[in-house]
Design an enzyme around this catalytic site. Sequence first.
Site, PDB file in Angstrom:
ATOM      1  N   ASP A 253       0.823  -1.203   0.000  1.00 14.45           N
ATOM      2  CA  ASP A 253       0.000   0.000   0.000  1.00 14.45           C
ATOM      3  C   ASP A 253       0.865   1.264   0.000  1.00 14.45           C
ATOM      4  OD1 ASP A 253      -2.822   1.087   0.571  1.00 14.45           O
ATOM      5  OD2 ASP A 253      -1.645   2.029   2.163  1.00 14.45           O
ATOM      6  N   GLU A 323       8.759   6.784 -14.612  1.00 13.16           N
ATOM      7  CA  GLU A 323       8.606   6.575 -13.162  1.00 13.16           C
ATOM      8  C   GLU A 323       8.096   5.164 -12.869  1.00 13.16           C
ATOM      9  OE1 GLU A 323       9.532   8.567 -10.615  1.00 13.16           O
ATOM     10  OE2 GLU A 323      10.448   9.757 -12.197  1.00 13.16           O
TER      11      GLU A 323
HETATM   12  C1  NOJ Z   1      -4.423   3.151  -0.441  1.00 12.42           C
HETATM   13  C2  NOJ Z   1      -5.564   2.236  -0.156  1.00 12.42           C
HETATM   14  O1  NOJ Z   1      -5.909   1.572  -1.347  1.00 12.42           O
HETATM   15  C3  NOJ Z   1      -6.675   3.108   0.373  1.00 12.42           C
HETATM   16  O2  NOJ Z   1      -7.881   2.399   0.466  1.00 12.42           O
HETATM   17  C4  NOJ Z   1      -6.231   3.648   1.705  1.00 12.42           C
HETATM   18  O3  NOJ Z   1      -7.221   4.535   2.194  1.00 12.42           O
HETATM   19  C5  NOJ Z   1      -4.915   4.410   1.574  1.00 12.42           C
HETATM   20  N1  NOJ Z   1      -3.944   3.708   0.785  1.00 12.42           N
HETATM   21  C6  NOJ Z   1      -4.286   4.636   2.925  1.00 12.42           C
HETATM   22  O4  NOJ Z   1      -3.776   3.424   3.397  1.00 12.42           O
END
Ligand code: NOJ
Length: 597
Positions: A253, A323
């Site tokens: 993430d 990138e």
């Molecule tokens: C990306 C995730 O896909 C999203 O759902 C989340 O709110 C943010 N990162 C923060 O972790």
Amino acid sequence: MQLRRGESGRSTVLNRAKFIFSAITIGLCFSASPGWAQQAPPLSSKAEHALQKTQDPWWKHAVIYEIYPRSFQDSNGDGVGDLNGITSRLDYLRDLGIDAIWISPMYPSPLVDFGYDVSDYTAIDPLYGTLTDFNRLVSEGKKRNIRVIMDFVPNHTSDQHPWFKESRSSRTNPKRDWYIWRDGKEPGQPPNNWQSWFGHSAWQLDPATNQYYYHHFYTEQPDLNWRNPEVRKAMYDALRFWFKRGAAGFRLDAVSRLFEDPNLHDDPILPGKNAYGDPNISHKYTDNLPEVHEVLREMRRAAEEFPGNPVLISEADEPNIAELTKMYGRRNDEIQLPMDFQIADVNKLSAPDFRRLLNEIDKNAAGGQPHYFFSNHDQPRQWDRYGDGVHNDQIAKLMAALLLTTRATPLMYYGEEIGMRTTDPVRKEDVQDPIGKIGWPQEKGRDGERTPMQWDTSKDAGFSTADRPWLPVPPSSAEYNVKAESQDPNSILSFYKRLLRLRRSEPALRDGKYLPLDQDNQYVLSFLRKAHGKGDSILVVLNMSAEPRTIKFALDAQGVRESSARPLLSVPKIGPEETVLTHFTVPAFGVFIGSVR
Ligand code: NOJ
């Protein structure tokens, strides 16, 4: 991750919050869950056998399916999906033709960001089940040749994580430096102008110690300090914990946000305001800092301690091919599958735009495997985002064909295979996602793309027996559901199944070269998947316009000798008289996939 907003009406939905961010365990882990290699079921077809024989790692030929665990299947009647619910639906996924599932976070969490605020990286939240349930999911997955990919949230923890509780307890606590703490510029003033992706200042004053902590996302999601070696070790150990239990890989993430400028330069201000009423800024000093790549290499090394070719997938909204290419690493030693947000966000049926991006990524300097998707838990669903309001079902099939015939590892989002649509809340009081609460009405949040999976026409579409599921089931479930669509040969689901089967049975579709064709065509995207060796090549023709189109293909240079293509899958149906290569006719929004020699 990028939030797009500002337009009204339909386009607000289309462009709304887009968050980007954007093994298989063997060895030591037998006690928790037996390794993949030991459990793989017998191969079911000649094609799959050939697939297994290739030297390629499994993820190169896999179709990955994202599951938002709250919304897939509730097994215990509490209105929220869970691990046992997912396990109970593995047969469906196997029949669909899926090779791996990526499950959004199911770790213990106060659920401020529905799991992306983790309070323990090495456990399962009781809402979703137990570690035993997880082990069962992995081993039942293995029986069906379905791997389990986890979500890893390295940028931030929950403010309820014991690490943060310690860190905030005093300026001298040993964990103080695990997070980003700074003095204010002056009394009552945050250290600089950095903004949270979820609105307003990215700094929160903690009165107990009179310092500010940095949070790239919600206030309740303090950022970890990745310059601290103890943080790195703890996080890599968390990865190892799940690899030992059979995870086949991780989706990482928000990885481009791991580092911030230590000198706290202000971010440049841009014209205009965002949906939260803040000035627009460029996140120059909090995104894509070079140290990110050092961490990605370390994560890759941790993954490679485990057998079975574990995969790392990155969420990172890279603005251009240069990138995006960096995510693979200079020596192909970082991310194997960087999610391609440029393709996902073309946001209109434009053959030239898709062609340009597909051509660019196909030739990326790292030689990395492309990774495409159109929907996820942060983006409005593709049925309405690409649909024209009249031909949405046909366009859903067109998008499926685009996703599943290009040279890439495709990523699907639960429900796209049945044409689920974005169903936003209509009243602020019904909103669950905090960004919808902060940004209402311009930003309605992400509930619309997270509604429960539509299985049948029973109560709450077969998702839950609770009085009220955590999000309401969309009215479209009466028509668009797995049961009804399984019985209809013309449904979106039946099309996905045929397409996924074709991908398995046609080696050229799976790993043939990608050769773009008819490159000046404004309306029709066509390409050849050229077989390695003697086999048939596959011609793919996708009409992205509302008019029938005729094309004159000249494929001699690509080694095609015959004058017509043999249809394998087309919708609307295209007869043999229309597939003469020099006079090839494809209907409005038509899809043609055929073999050529
Ligand atoms: C990306 C995730 O896909 C999203 O759902 C989340 O709110 C943010 N990162 C923060 O972790």
